[in-house]
Design a protein around this motif. Structure first.
Motif, short mmCIF file in Angstrom:
data_model
loop_
_atom_site.label_atom_id
_atom_site.label_comp_id
_atom_site.label_asym_id
_atom_site.label_seq_id
_atom_site.Cartn_x
_atom_site.Cartn_y
_atom_site.Cartn_z
N PHE A 1 -9.37 5.82 -2.16
CA PHE A 1 -8.08 5.29 -1.75
C PHE A 1 -7.05 6.41 -1.73
O PHE A 1 -7.10 7.32 -2.56
N ARG B 1 -2.65 7.30 -0.76
CA ARG B 1 -1.32 6.72 -0.65
C ARG B 1 -0.48 7.53 0.34
O ARG B 1 -0.66 8.73 0.47
N ASP C 1 7.10 4.23 -0.70
CA ASP C 1 6.99 3.06 -1.58
C ASP C 1 6.81 1.78 -0.80
O ASP C 1 5.96 0.95 -1.13
N ASP D 1 3.24 1.82 0.73
CA ASP D 1 2.17 1.75 -0.27
C ASP D 1 2.11 0.39 -0.97
O ASP D 1 1.06 0.00 -1.49
N ASP E 1 -4.69 -1.30 -4.11
CA ASP E 1 -5.18 -0.10 -4.80
C ASP E 1 -4.92 1.18 -4.03
O ASP E 1 -5.30 2.26 -4.48
N GLY E 2 -4.29 1.07 -2.88
CA GLY E 2 -4.11 2.22 -2.01
C GLY E 2 -4.79 1.96 -0.67
O GLY E 2 -5.50 0.98 -0.49
N PHE E 3 -4.55 2.84 0.27
CA PHE E 3 -5.16 2.70 1.59
C PHE E 3 -6.65 2.99 1.49
O PHE E 3 -7.05 4.07 1.04
#
Length: 280
Positions: free
Chosen positions: A39, A41, A45, A48, A53-55
């Motif tokens: 993952f 970011r 903000d 995200d 959990d993130g991209f």
């Protein structure tokens, strides 16, 4: 004779079990990789926040533009996304282009890719003769665990590239630990197996704060149309080629284009209009 037949059947069964074990071991290895660094970011903000959990890197994603003229903006966003996802990964990126895309979209420019932080030397361009060959090439590339990513650039919404085809790419991306993306040029949104779908449009750049009457950072309008986490949104971002990262553009700064350089505000005054007799 019967004993030989049974022995061959047993050997074939043992080979099949061994292949299954190898596949499970490979999947488990990539599963651990996803848990470790699967993952990334954006560093924005608001952007995200829509990803739990993130991209997700090791999945199928789609980047599209509604008009073919915006393929540069869509390709730029995808290049920046690839650079961020591939920062800590080795291996080449295979970019497969549907031949219909080159008619009005042109070809990739290495210096432009470098501006987005993507090393052109890592890129392997594949230009098949037809769409069928392009689909086959994308399936084969997604099987290669030595690669870092696969991009399939397609024109419009061809019927041959359906849900089944995208589901195969999604499964291979997850199993082989690859970043796989669809770059849809001049196409409409449609149901597929992609984890995310982005619609990208170019926005007017602001003035360069360091160069008088210069054009500032590239701006893009991003619409996250699909997200398996369930959250979507719309943002205006700028690409900072010096820091190699995306920056958020506040709404009150979106519609402030750069001033025209050496261009008058209005049309020049026309001179005397003379009527000439017709020759015949």
């Amino acid at each position: 004779m019967q004993g030989t037949h049974v022995r061959h059947r047993m050997e074939a069964l043992q080979d099949a079990v061994a292949r299954v074990d190898r596949r499970h071991a490979s999947f488990a290895r990539h599963a651990r990789l996803r848990e470790k660094d699967g993952f990334v970011r954006f560093g924005i903000d608001a952007l995200d926040a829509v990803f739990k959990d993130g991209f997700p890197v090791f999945a199928l994603h789609e980047v599209r533009c509604t008009l073919s003229r915006d393929i540069g903006a869509a390709s730029g966003f995808l290049a920046g996304l690839l650079a961020g996802c591939m920062k800590n990964r080795a291996g080449r990126i295979v970019w497969i282009c549907d031949p219909a895309c080159r008619l009005d979209g042109g070809q990739l420019f290495p210096a432009g890719l470098a501006m987005f932080g993507l090393d052109p030397a890592r890129l392997l361009m594949v230009r098949p003769a037809d769409l069928k060959s392009a689909l086959w090439a994308s399936d084969e590339a997604a099987k290669c665990t030595e690669l870092a990513g696969v991009v399939f650039q397609v024109k419009g919404n061809p019927a041959r590239f359906d849900m089944t085809a995208t589901r195969r790419l999604m499964l291979k991306a997850q199993q082989n630990g690859l970043f796989v993306s669809i770059l849809r040029q001049g196409g409409e949104e449609e149901a597929n197996a992609a984890a995310t779908r982005w619609c990208v449009d170019a926005r007017a750049s602001a003035a360069d704060p360091h160069l008088e009457k210069g054009i500032g950072l590239l701006r893009l309008s991003l619409v996250l149309e699909r997200n398996r986490n369930g959250q979507t949104g719309q943002w205006t971002v700028a690409w900072n080629q010096h820091e190699h990262g995306f920056e958020h553009v506040p709404e009150d700064h979106v519609d402030r284009p750069a001033a025209a350089l050496h261009r008058p505000d209005g049309a020049p005054q026309m001179g005397q209009v003379m009527a000439f007799e017709r020759a015949s």
